[in-house]
Design an enzyme around this catalytic site. Structure first.
Site, PDB file in Angstrom:
ATOM      1  N   THR A   1       0.844  -1.206   0.000  1.00 55.40           N
ATOM      2  CA  THR A   1       0.000   0.000   0.000  1.00 55.40           C
ATOM      3  C   THR A   1       0.874   1.250   0.000  1.00 55.40           C
ATOM      4  O   THR A   1       0.569   2.237  -0.680  1.00 55.40           O
ATOM      5  CB  THR A   1      -0.926  -0.014   1.240  1.00 55.40           C
ATOM      6  OG1 THR A   1      -1.554  -1.287   1.309  1.00 55.40           O
ATOM      7  CG2 THR A   1      -1.982   1.060   1.173  1.00 55.40           C
TER       8      THR A   1
ATOM      9  N   ILE B   1       1.453  -7.344  10.760  1.00 55.13           N
ATOM     10  CA  ILE B   1       1.735  -8.174  11.936  1.00 55.13           C
ATOM     11  C   ILE B   1       3.157  -8.725  11.859  1.00 55.13           C
ATOM     12  O   ILE B   1       3.714  -9.165  12.857  1.00 55.13           O
ATOM     13  CB  ILE B   1       0.734  -9.351  12.106  1.00 55.13           C
ATOM     14  CG1 ILE B   1       0.806 -10.328  10.933  1.00 55.13           C
ATOM     15  CG2 ILE B   1      -0.676  -8.865  12.356  1.00 55.13           C
ATOM     16  CD1 ILE B   1       0.264 -11.698  11.269  1.00 55.13           C
ATOM     17  N   ASP B   2       3.743  -8.700  10.663  1.00 55.41           N
ATOM     18  CA  ASP B   2       5.084  -9.272  10.505  1.00 55.41           C
ATOM     19  C   ASP B   2       6.190  -8.411  11.118  1.00 55.41           C
ATOM     20  O   ASP B   2       7.300  -8.889  11.322  1.00 55.41           O
ATOM     21  CB  ASP B   2       5.404  -9.481   9.018  1.00 55.41           C
ATOM     22  CG  ASP B   2       4.534 -10.567   8.395  1.00 55.41           C
ATOM     23  OD1 ASP B   2       3.855 -11.285   9.148  1.00 55.41           O
ATOM     24  OD2 ASP B   2       4.539 -10.693   7.158  1.00 55.41           O
TER      25      ASP B   2
HETATM   26  O1  F6P Z   1       1.779  -9.572   5.752  1.00 54.73           O
HETATM   27  C1  F6P Z   1       1.211 -10.264   6.778  1.00 54.73           C
HETATM   28  C2  F6P Z   1       0.865 -11.672   6.425  1.00 54.73           C
HETATM   29  O2  F6P Z   1       0.246 -12.021   7.591  1.00 54.73           O
HETATM   30  C3  F6P Z   1       1.975 -12.641   6.063  1.00 54.73           C
HETATM   31  O3  F6P Z   1       2.764 -13.108   7.099  1.00 54.73           O
HETATM   32  C4  F6P Z   1       1.204 -13.738   5.373  1.00 54.73           C
HETATM   33  O4  F6P Z   1       1.978 -14.511   4.520  1.00 54.73           O
HETATM   34  C5  F6P Z   1       0.190 -12.954   4.626  1.00 54.73           C
HETATM   35  O5  F6P Z   1      -0.069 -11.799   5.377  1.00 54.73           O
HETATM   36  C6  F6P Z   1      -1.065 -13.712   4.313  1.00 54.73           C
HETATM   37  O6  F6P Z   1      -1.976 -12.844   3.743  1.00 54.73           O
HETATM   38  P1  F6P Z   1      -3.341 -13.253   3.038  1.00 54.73           P
HETATM   39  O7  F6P Z   1      -3.710 -14.617   3.470  1.00 54.73           O
HETATM   40  O8  F6P Z   1      -4.303 -12.211   3.475  1.00 54.73           O
HETATM   41  O9  F6P Z   1      -3.082 -13.173   1.577  1.00 54.73           O
END
Ligand code: F6P
Length: 372
Positions: free
Chosen positions: A119, A140-141
């Site tokens: 974003t 969250i990472d």
């Molecule tokens: O960027 C955060 C995160 O939680 C990653 O660790 C994970 O791989 C991803 O989002 C998963 O995102 P989604 O399932 O929403 O595509």
């Protein structure tokens, strides 16, 4: 002269987004007397013009403890590469000028954009088109280098630590190896911090390709010393030495989509083969992204939101709020994007883990006796 601002949440959701929205609305209305428009589903709302709503302190009442985002989000809504159906085919179109036109149509003078790296990248390019915006980082990472911490991380780590605590009791009862797969694409912060806080025996992260032989030896040694169970925490993006990250493929209609996953099962299979021990895998998945934000995340998100409003009032567009040495500051979005904050394999946190006797997937010189 600012009279009206817009606010949008883009990318994957995380606990604390609503706390930012609430602080932005309260600050904008209470302090500056601005109008605030909430944009639905990230930039999608500025293309479709659907679901745009006026926000005021009354409308954001009670959202502080709520997970997710009251504005909705998407991690597939890049206006520069907007996907549209043409017949039965998906085509990409550049809809960025539509975003600019619609912002003008709505009378929005500046935008608060809450999002992760993806974003913020979009924001950087929209700024080049003359759109006034400020960024609020979230993931969250916790892997954005421009800020010491992102909100949502503390909640995710708390959820993961709680899971490890629960796995401990059942692991011990059954003399099993319990494997917890947590989120973390390129950065292993959740696995590392929850692993240390939860007392894991093995922590595997993307920054340190792991050696299965070393993991097997660690578990064997524990067995010999009388601990007939072990806890392994593995980040979804971790991979073995000389190997690659694991992906799961699935279908959306005719399209095949790939997502990280499967590393926990892989490690489990190898434990079974080499140690003849029973193991079980828990994939924590999106539980880490859901639920009520912790006090820490609500507090940080609220300070971020208020700072974003102040940046707009000061005309400091193109800035992203951040936390540095405990203080809320800002950095140019241009410099902030694309700089991933990874775990340093020789850093203090990893060394603390190893000195505790935790295996991080490589030979642990701190407990082998060679450092004495
Ligand atoms: O960027 C955060 C995160 O939680 C990653 O660790 C994970 O791989 C991803 O989002 C998963 O995102 P989604 O399932 O929403 O595509």
């Amino acid at each position: 002269m600012i009279k009206k601002i817009g606010i949008t949440t883009g990318g994957g959701d995380c606990p604390g987004l609503n706390a930012v929205i609430r602080a932005v609305v309260r600050g904008a209305v209470n302090v500056y007397d601005w109008e605030v428009l909430g944009i639905q589903d990230g930039f999608d709302g500025l293309i479709s013009m659907q679901g745009i709503k006026e926000l005021n302190p009354f409308k954001v009442r009670g959202i502080l403890p709520r997970g997710g985002t009251i504005l909705g989000t998407t991690n597939r809504g890049n206006p520069f590469k907007y996907k549209i159906m043409v017949g039965d085919k998906i085509e990409e179109r550049d809809m960025s000028s539509r975003v600019k036109e619609n912002l003008a149509l709505l009378g929005i003078d500046a935008l608060v954009m809450i999002g992760g790296d993806g974003t913020l990248f979009i924001g950087r390019d929209l700024m080049k088109m003359g759109i006034k915006l400020v960024g609020v980082p979230k993931t969250i990472d916790n892997d954005l280098s421009a800020t010491e911490v992102t909100f949502g991380f503390n909640t995710a780590v708390t959820t993961a630590t709680d899971a490890i605590d629960k796995l401990h009791t059942t692991a011990e009862s059954h003399h099993r190896v319990m494997i917890l797969e947590v989120m973390g694409r390129g950065a292993g912060w959740i696995a590392l911090e929850a692993g240390i806080a939860g007392g894991a025996d093995v922590i595997l992260i993307p920054e340190i390709p792991f050696d299965l032989e070393v993991i097997a030896r660690t578990i064997r040694d524990r067995n010999k010393k009388g601990s007939k169970f072990s806890i392994i925490v593995v980040a979804e993006g971790a991979f073995p030495k000389g190997g690659e990250a694991f992906f799961i493929e699935y279908k959306i209609g005719k399209k095949t989509v790939k997502t990280l996953g499967g590393i926990g099962q892989y490690v489990s299979g190898k434990i079974g083969e080499t140690l003849s021990m029973e193991s079980r895998v828990t994939v924590l998945g999106h539980l880490q992204r859901g639920g009520s934000p912790t006090t820490y995340d609500r507090f940080l998100a609220t300070r971020f939101g208020m700072k974003a409003v102040d940046l707009i009032a000061q005309g400091k567009f193109g800035q992203m709020v951040c936390l540095r040495a405990g203080k809320i500051e800002s950095a140019p979005i241009e410099e902030a994007v694309g700089q991933q904050k990874l775990v340093d394999p020789e850093g203090e946190v990893i060394l603390t883990a190893e000195k505790l006797g935790i295996c991080v997937g490589r030979h642990n010189k701190w407990v082998s006796g060679e450092m004495k």
